[in-house]
Design a protein around this motif. Structure first.
Motif, PDB file in Angstrom:
ATOM      1  N   SER A  13      33.101  17.189  68.916  1.00 31.88           N
ATOM      2  CA  SER A  13      32.768  18.528  68.085  1.00 31.88           C
ATOM      3  C   SER A  13      33.598  18.556  67.314  1.00 31.88           C
ATOM      4  O   SER A  13      32.855  19.060  65.915  1.00 31.88           O
ATOM      5  CB  SER A  13      32.789  19.534  69.414  1.00 31.88           C
ATOM      6  OG  SER A  13      34.882  19.689  68.969  1.00 31.88           O
ATOM      7  N   VAL A  14      34.831  18.109  66.422  1.00 27.42           N
ATOM      8  CA  VAL A  14      34.989  18.033  65.165  1.00 27.42           C
ATOM      9  C   VAL A  14      34.223  16.783  64.443  1.00 27.42           C
ATOM     10  O   VAL A  14      34.108  17.500  63.383  1.00 27.42           O
ATOM     11  CB  VAL A  14      36.537  17.601  65.154  1.00 27.42           C
ATOM     12  CG1 VAL A  14      36.978  17.313  63.851  1.00 27.42           C
ATOM     13  CG2 VAL A  14      37.613  19.009  66.094  1.00 27.42           C
ATOM     14  N   THR A  15      33.831  15.937  64.882  1.00 23.04           N
ATOM     15  CA  THR A  15      33.073  14.964  64.829  1.00 23.04           C
ATOM     16  C   THR A  15      31.536  15.625  63.931  1.00 23.04           C
ATOM     17  O   THR A  15      31.354  15.638  62.626  1.00 23.04           O
ATOM     18  CB  THR A  15      32.978  13.826  64.723  1.00 23.04           C
ATOM     19  OG1 THR A  15      34.331  12.933  65.040  1.00 23.04           O
ATOM     20  CG2 THR A  15      32.318  12.896  64.245  1.00 23.04           C
ATOM     21  N   TYR A  47      40.425  25.584  71.163  1.00 20.80           N
ATOM     22  CA  TYR A  47      40.409  25.838  69.626  1.00 20.80           C
ATOM     23  C   TYR A  47      40.954  25.143  68.396  1.00 20.80           C
ATOM     24  O   TYR A  47      41.608  24.020  69.243  1.00 20.80           O
ATOM     25  CB  TYR A  47      41.564  27.087  70.268  1.00 20.80           C
ATOM     26  CG  TYR A  47      42.498  28.214  69.218  1.00 20.80           C
ATOM     27  CD1 TYR A  47      41.534  28.595  67.672  1.00 20.80           C
ATOM     28  CD2 TYR A  47      43.360  27.371  67.922  1.00 20.80           C
ATOM     29  CE1 TYR A  47      41.894  29.421  66.995  1.00 20.80           C
ATOM     30  CE2 TYR A  47      43.798  27.820  66.763  1.00 20.80           C
ATOM     31  CZ  TYR A  47      42.894  28.918  66.589  1.00 20.80           C
ATOM     32  OH  TYR A  47      43.605  28.834  65.388  1.00 20.80           O
ATOM     33  N   GLU A  48      40.369  24.923  68.007  1.00 15.94           N
ATOM     34  CA  GLU A  48      40.796  24.129  66.752  1.00 15.94           C
ATOM     35  C   GLU A  48      40.789  24.912  65.383  1.00 15.94           C
ATOM     36  O   GLU A  48      39.402  25.632  65.148  1.00 15.94           O
ATOM     37  CB  GLU A  48      39.988  23.053  66.499  1.00 15.94           C
ATOM     38  CG  GLU A  48      40.772  21.727  65.124  1.00 15.94           C
ATOM     39  CD  GLU A  48      41.563  21.304  65.710  1.00 15.94           C
ATOM     40  OE1 GLU A  48      42.721  21.478  64.466  1.00 15.94           O
ATOM     41  OE2 GLU A  48      42.431  20.975  66.627  1.00 15.94           O
ATOM     42  N   PRO A  49      41.653  25.187  64.584  1.00 17.20           N
ATOM     43  CA  PRO A  49      41.767  26.347  63.413  1.00 17.20           C
ATOM     44  C   PRO A  49      40.464  25.860  62.303  1.00 17.20           C
ATOM     45  O   PRO A  49      40.246  24.200  61.853  1.00 17.20           O
ATOM     46  CB  PRO A  49      43.087  26.155  62.965  1.00 17.20           C
ATOM     47  CG  PRO A  49      43.788  25.780  63.496  1.00 17.20           C
ATOM     48  CD  PRO A  49      42.917  24.676  64.691  1.00 17.20           C
ATOM     49  N   GLY A  50      39.372  26.336  62.182  1.00 12.26           N
ATOM     50  CA  GLY A  50      38.796  26.312  61.431  1.00 12.26           C
ATOM     51  C   GLY A  50      37.050  26.097  61.891  1.00 12.26           C
ATOM     52  O   GLY A  50      36.193  25.627  61.085  1.00 12.26           O
ATOM     53  N   LEU A  51      37.445  25.218  63.027  1.00 15.33           N
ATOM     54  CA  LEU A  51      36.201  24.825  63.984  1.00 15.33           C
ATOM     55  C   LEU A  51      34.684  26.074  64.281  1.00 15.33           C
ATOM     56  O   LEU A  51      34.109  25.024  63.835  1.00 15.33           O
ATOM     57  CB  LEU A  51      36.483  24.106  64.865  1.00 15.33           C
ATOM     58  CG  LEU A  51      35.860  23.199  65.811  1.00 15.33           C
ATOM     59  CD1 LEU A  51      34.635  22.496  64.927  1.00 15.33           C
ATOM     60  CD2 LEU A  51      36.225  22.268  67.110  1.00 15.33           C
ATOM     61  N   GLU A  52      35.107  26.625  64.597  1.00 18.18           N
ATOM     62  CA  GLU A  52      33.673  27.512  65.248  1.00 18.18           C
ATOM     63  C   GLU A  52      33.517  27.589  63.612  1.00 18.18           C
ATOM     64  O   GLU A  52      32.039  27.874  63.756  1.00 18.18           O
ATOM     65  CB  GLU A  52      35.227  29.164  65.748  1.00 18.18           C
ATOM     66  CG  GLU A  52      33.701  30.140  65.786  1.00 18.18           C
ATOM     67  CD  GLU A  52      34.175  30.969  67.460  1.00 18.18           C
ATOM     68  OE1 GLU A  52      33.314  31.790  67.326  1.00 18.18           O
ATOM     69  OE2 GLU A  52      35.445  30.992  67.214  1.00 18.18           O
ATOM     70  N   ASN A  53      33.901  28.639  62.221  1.00 21.02           N
ATOM     71  CA  ASN A  53      33.152  28.080  61.746  1.00 21.02           C
ATOM     72  C   ASN A  53      32.196  27.244  61.399  1.00 21.02           C
ATOM     73  O   ASN A  53      31.076  27.424  60.488  1.00 21.02           O
ATOM     74  CB  ASN A  53      34.292  28.855  59.841  1.00 21.02           C
ATOM     75  CG  ASN A  53      34.473  30.348  60.485  1.00 21.02           C
ATOM     76  OD1 ASN A  53      34.586  30.827  61.724  1.00 21.02           O
ATOM     77  ND2 ASN A  53      35.780  30.456  59.791  1.00 21.02           N
TER      78      ASN A  53
END
Length: 432
Positions: A13-15, A47-53
């Motif tokens: 998801s981050v990639t 949860y990962e900071p900034g990922l949802e945005n």
């Protein structure tokens, strides 16, 4: 360039979100329909900071979409980036067959000439096995396989992806490098090219070195506790040595957990056994780390003898700060141990609002730290959430029955370690 990111938990998801932010057209592929629905609505799987945005921005720009349909995801893909998180059990044994089965299921859908870039945490030799399986399953069809170790860190994953310092990539041919260069050069301007097997081994080597450094620092810290030395001062002396350096993983504190480092240690020791080459040092690192995991429990037994009936407050439950995952969390394991000893356990974690079924039994989850601490005879700082730095001795003395703090990492030492009203214990320092 069209990119398919396959496997959409943390790494995937981050990639996918970061690649879309770089301007690529990205399709995320995963067989879990609930996960796909959430991602298409901008909700990450953890949860990962900034990922949802970042996900919501990618969805809005139409550069990022998610699907369960492999034909739809792969038909126009230039690069298929394999980011499945390799499952690992409680004994650090990786389920490599899970990744293999999922990847081989994509073979019939790969477009001719696609580049398959593997970043899942797999043992050395995995990529060659995939090449051989592809040749057998799809005779006459062309695809290239490469390996790139992932370097994301929970709680700092987006920054890790955007600013990696350097990236390591293993390929077979110059043509494979040329195919991947337009993608990788947008991520980092320093790429270290090597063979596939060397890239796979590099991932194992990095994590094994970090694991050995942590175990070394913690063993040294235990000796400091017994001799009156301060492990943090010794750490300064070590890092000032030019042959070691200030960024070395030599901070005394918690054992390594979460499965990532231990998984690579297991890969290497198993490789050694298969090859008839014992990995004596690496096996010792595993044993040392397992022993160090018991430090909080041993300290509590030292303080209370039998902790049955004692109220123990555990501050922090997640595997590490700035993440919402409880998977392989040593804080959760400590709670389980305390409950088995008969202690009354209360806990607070800013990222955990409710506990999943069977995560822990007979534990009271509190909405604020002060409620967890109320009436407690001991507080264990298990996860270094910044919010806990607001706790002061005045608060502990007012709400706890006994102001005793067990803080493995020394996270609150500056505000509590020198206050005579609080009994404060951390790894590597003599008992007060």
């Amino acid at each position: 360039m069209n990119i398919c990111v396959f496997g959409l938990w943390h790494l995937g998801s981050v990639t996918a979100a970061c690649l879309a932010d770089l301007g690529f057209r990205v399709t995320g592929l995963d067989p879990d329909p609930v996960r796909i629905r959430d991602l298409n609505n901008g909700r990450p799987p953890l949860y990962e900071p900034g990922l949802e945005n970042l996900l919501r921005a990618g969805n809005k720009s139409n550069r990022l979409r998610f699907t369960t349909n492999p034909h739809d995801a792969l038909r126009d893909a230039d690069v298929v980036w394999v980011t499945d998180d390799t499952p690992v059990d409680n004994r650090d044994r990786a389920d490599v067959a899970f990744v293999e089965q999922r990847l081989t299921g994509l073979f019939p859908h790969l477009p001719p000439g696609a580049a398959v870039l593997i970043s899942s945490q797999v043992p050395v030799g995995f990529t060659r096995r995939m090449e051989n399986l592809f040749t057998g399953a799809c005779p006459g069809k062309s695809a290239s396989f490469a390996y790139m170790p992932e370097n994301l860190r929970l709680g700092r994953a987006i920054d890790s992806f955007r600013h990696p310092g350097r990236i390591v990539v293993g390929t077979r041919r110059d043509e494979d490098r040329e195919q991947l260069f337009p993608l990788l050069s947008r991520i980092c301007d320093q790429t270290i090219w090597m063979t596939v097997e060397s890239a796979e081994m590099t991932k194992h080597a990095i994590n094994a070195f970090l694991a050995a450094s942590i175990a070394f620092a913690n063993e040294l810290a235990l000796l400091c506790e017994k001799t009156g030395a301060d492990a943090r001062e010794v750490e300064q002396g070590l890092k000032s040595e030019e042959r070691i350096g200030h960024r070395a993983y030599l901070s005394p504190g918690a054992a390594f957990a979460g499965g990532t480092l231990a998984r690579d240690l297991a890969y290497l020791t198993n490789t050694g056994k298969s090859a008839g080459q014992p990995a004596i040092l690496l096996e010792a690192v595993q044993h040392s780390n397992e022993h160090h995991k018991g430090w909080p429990g041993r300290k509590i037994l030292e303080l209370f003898g039998n902790p049955a009936g004692q109220k123990i407050a555990v501050l922090g439950l997640t595997y590490k700060p700035d993440t919402g995952t409880l998977r392989r969390s040593e804080a959760v394991e400590l709670c389980r141990w305390l409950v088995r000893q008969g202690a009354l356990v209360s806990a607070h974690d800013p990222a955990i609002k409710e506990l999943p079924g069977q995560t822990v039994l007979d534990i009271t989850l509190c909405p604020v730290p002060e409620q967890a601490l109320a009436g407690a005879s001991c507080a264990v700082v298990a996860t270094a959430w910044p919010v806990f730095q607001a706790l002061r001795a005045d608060v502990l003395c007012r709400v706890m029955s006994r102001p005793v703090v067990v803080d493995m990492q020394g996270f609150l030492h500056s505000q509590l370690g020198h206050d005579r009203r609080v009994k404060y214990f951390s790894v590597g320092r003599s008992s007060p």
